[in-house]
Enzyme design. Structure first.
Site, PDB file in Angstrom:
ATOM      1  N   ALA A  55       0.784  -1.235   0.000  1.00 47.28           N
ATOM      2  CA  ALA A  55       0.000   0.000   0.000  1.00 47.28           C
ATOM      3  C   ALA A  55       0.816   1.286   0.000  1.00 47.28           C
ATOM      4  O   ALA A  55       0.400   2.292  -0.581  1.00 47.28           O
ATOM      5  CB  ALA A  55      -0.934   0.003   1.214  1.00 47.28           C
ATOM      6  N   ALA A  56       1.954   1.304   0.673  1.00 44.11           N
ATOM      7  CA  ALA A  56       2.702   2.561   0.815  1.00 44.11           C
ATOM      8  C   ALA A  56       3.243   3.020  -0.540  1.00 44.11           C
ATOM      9  O   ALA A  56       3.507   2.191  -1.412  1.00 44.11           O
ATOM     10  CB  ALA A  56       3.840   2.357   1.810  1.00 44.11           C
TER      11      ALA A  56
ATOM     12  N   GLY B  92      -1.099   6.508  -2.051  1.00 42.44           N
ATOM     13  CA  GLY B  92      -1.985   7.157  -3.015  1.00 42.44           C
ATOM     14  C   GLY B  92      -3.148   6.273  -3.433  1.00 42.44           C
ATOM     15  O   GLY B  92      -4.302   6.726  -3.499  1.00 42.44           O
ATOM     16  N   LYS B  93      -2.881   5.011  -3.718  1.00 43.82           N
ATOM     17  CA  LYS B  93      -3.954   4.101  -4.143  1.00 43.82           C
ATOM     18  C   LYS B  93      -4.882   3.772  -2.980  1.00 43.82           C
ATOM     19  O   LYS B  93      -6.094   3.614  -3.170  1.00 43.82           O
ATOM     20  CB  LYS B  93      -3.359   2.828  -4.753  1.00 43.82           C
ATOM     21  CG  LYS B  93      -2.584   3.076  -6.046  1.00 43.82           C
ATOM     22  CD  LYS B  93      -2.021   1.789  -6.617  1.00 43.82           C
ATOM     23  CE  LYS B  93      -1.230   2.068  -7.895  1.00 43.82           C
ATOM     24  NZ  LYS B  93       0.000   2.850  -7.626  1.00 43.82           N
TER      25      LYS B  93
ATOM     26  N   ASP C  20       5.150  -9.023   5.759  1.00 43.32           N
ATOM     27  CA  ASP C  20       5.681  -9.405   4.457  1.00 43.32           C
ATOM     28  C   ASP C  20       4.501  -9.892   3.623  1.00 43.32           C
ATOM     29  O   ASP C  20       3.857 -10.885   3.974  1.00 43.32           O
ATOM     30  CB  ASP C  20       6.726 -10.510   4.622  1.00 43.32           C
ATOM     31  CG  ASP C  20       7.427 -10.856   3.309  1.00 43.32           C
ATOM     32  OD1 ASP C  20       6.810 -10.699   2.230  1.00 43.32           O
ATOM     33  OD2 ASP C  20       8.591 -11.297   3.353  1.00 43.32           O
TER      34      ASP C  20
ATOM     35  N   CYS D 200       4.542  -0.232 -12.269  1.00 43.16           N
ATOM     36  CA  CYS D 200       4.817   1.005 -13.018  1.00 43.16           C
ATOM     37  C   CYS D 200       6.065   0.783 -13.860  1.00 43.16           C
ATOM     38  O   CYS D 200       6.965   1.615 -13.898  1.00 43.16           O
ATOM     39  CB  CYS D 200       4.938   2.216 -12.101  1.00 43.16           C
ATOM     40  SG  CYS D 200       5.965   1.957 -10.654  1.00 43.16           S
TER      41      CYS D 200
ATOM     42  N   ASP E 123      -0.173  -4.145  -6.118  1.00 41.37           N
ATOM     43  CA  ASP E 123       0.640  -3.151  -6.835  1.00 41.37           C
ATOM     44  C   ASP E 123       2.084  -3.344  -6.384  1.00 41.37           C
ATOM     45  O   ASP E 123       2.519  -2.757  -5.403  1.00 41.37           O
ATOM     46  CB  ASP E 123       0.139  -1.740  -6.525  1.00 41.37           C
ATOM     47  CG  ASP E 123       0.880  -0.680  -7.308  1.00 41.37           C
ATOM     48  OD1 ASP E 123       0.861  -0.743  -8.544  1.00 41.37           O
ATOM     49  OD2 ASP E 123       1.499   0.197  -6.677  1.00 41.37           O
TER      50      ASP E 123
ATOM     51  N   ASP F 277       2.092  -2.906   4.036  1.00 36.19           N
ATOM     52  CA  ASP F 277       3.354  -2.707   3.336  1.00 36.19           C
ATOM     53  C   ASP F 277       4.477  -3.208   4.233  1.00 36.19           C
ATOM     54  O   ASP F 277       4.494  -2.930   5.439  1.00 36.19           O
ATOM     55  CB  ASP F 277       3.584  -1.236   2.981  1.00 36.19           C
ATOM     56  CG  ASP F 277       4.645  -1.077   1.908  1.00 36.19           C
ATOM     57  OD1 ASP F 277       4.261  -0.968   0.722  1.00 36.19           O
ATOM     58  OD2 ASP F 277       5.841  -1.080   2.243  1.00 36.19           O
TER      59      ASP F 277
END
Length: 315
Positions: A177-178, A181-182, A230, A303, A248, A199
């Site tokens: 998550a970190a 933004g998402k 983890d 990304c 992500d 995270d």
């Protein structure tokens, strides 16, 4: 080793991209390369929890538009263009090549158009400046309760959130998550019955806490559980419990790698870490799948343009 000139990590990254992406993307690579090396453009994700009624008008006066509300209209334009192309190709049905092209086009329409329309949430609004306009947004401002009015992020980062298509009262897991933004965008839908934001990095989790405190009221924060497990072991924590899972994953972060020396994964000391990324990504994706309920949905995103980190992991 002490006297040899050190090759910048950004140059190593760009050399790697030139070697691999030029083969993968072909004639598209020069324009993609230019995009990677351009100054980053941000989108302004409106904060629905703050008093932001005045913000859309302020941004529209600057010629910014909500790209999410424009998406269905653009999809319809694309669909009309595709229909015209399909009609033209029907004239070629006598040849095997014509049939193949038409079938591929129809399959693309079936796979791309419905998810795009179904996933767009009217509750998420993100303003961007037109193509070629590099105007910068002003810094976010607090409202009377101290909540900031918008969050600046790469607008493309919203696409995995939209694809997740959260429904009312869904239990949602953001496995990596970190910096947050998402996670913030998921909360903007107003649909999360419970959101687990995890995270592995404790320092990055602190940044996530900071974003939640700056943008989200306490009663909504109470529906979010922030952890630092983890992610590969998540099925041992809460397996098979989530309707929607966002995976992500850590990746080569291509734009950052091509532009910034700080924390660059192409640094020579991080070679092994970079080589092991696809295995880490695969393990995280498997953990995300195991975390989902039967019939649940998982979105995997990076990304990076690298097929080894995208198509190959999914396959």
């Amino acid at each position: 080793a002490a006297t040899a000139p050190r090759i910048p990590s950004t140059r190593l990254a760009l050399h790697n991209f030139d070697m691999s992406y030029s083969l993968h993307l072909g004639e598209l690579w020069p324009s993609v390369r230019a995009g990677l090396l351009c100054e980053q453009k941000y989108g302004a994700l409106l904060n629905n929890f703050a008093a932001t009624d005045h913000v859309p008008q302020e941004l529209e006066l600057l010629n910014a538009t909500d790209f999410i509300s424009e998406a269905p209209q653009k999809a319809q334009q694309w669909q009309r263009g595709a229909d015209v192309g399909e009609a033209a190709r029907r004239c070629q049905e006598g040849s095997g090549k014509g049939r193949t092209v038409m079938q591929a086009e129809m399959m693309t329409q079936a796979e791309v158009s419905p998810p795009l329309c179904a996933s767009v949430s009217s509750k998420i609004k993100c303003y961007t400046f037109p193509r070629g306009d590099i105007t910068r947004f002003r810094p976010a401002r607090p409202d009377s309760l101290g909540l900031l009015d918008y969050y600046l992020m790469d607008a493309a980062s919203l696409l995995p959130v939209l694809a997740l298509n959260v429904q009312p009262d869904d239990f949602v897991l953001d496995l990596c998550a970190a910096p947050g933004g998402k996670t913030l965008a998921l909360l903007q839908t107003g649909f999360c019955g419970h959101l687990a934001a995890n995270d592995v990095s404790v320092s990055r989790t602190k940044r996530l806490y900071q974003i939640l405190r700056s943008y989200v009221p306490r009663e909504v924060r109470d529906t979010v559980s922030v952890t630092s497990y983890d992610g590969r072991d998540w099925d041992q924590v809460k397996g098979g419990t989530f309707h929607k899972v966002l995976v992500d994953v850590p990746c080569t972060t291509d734009r950052h790698s091509a532009m910034e020396e700080d924390n660059n994964i192409f640094h020579k000391r991080r070679t092994k870490e970079r080589q092991m990324l696809p295995m880490l990504q695969l393990q995280l994706l498997m953990a995300g799948i195991l975390a989902a309920k039967p019939g649940g949905e998982v979105v995997y995103s990076t990304c990076s343009l690298c097929p080894l980190q995208n198509e190959c992991v999914v396959e």
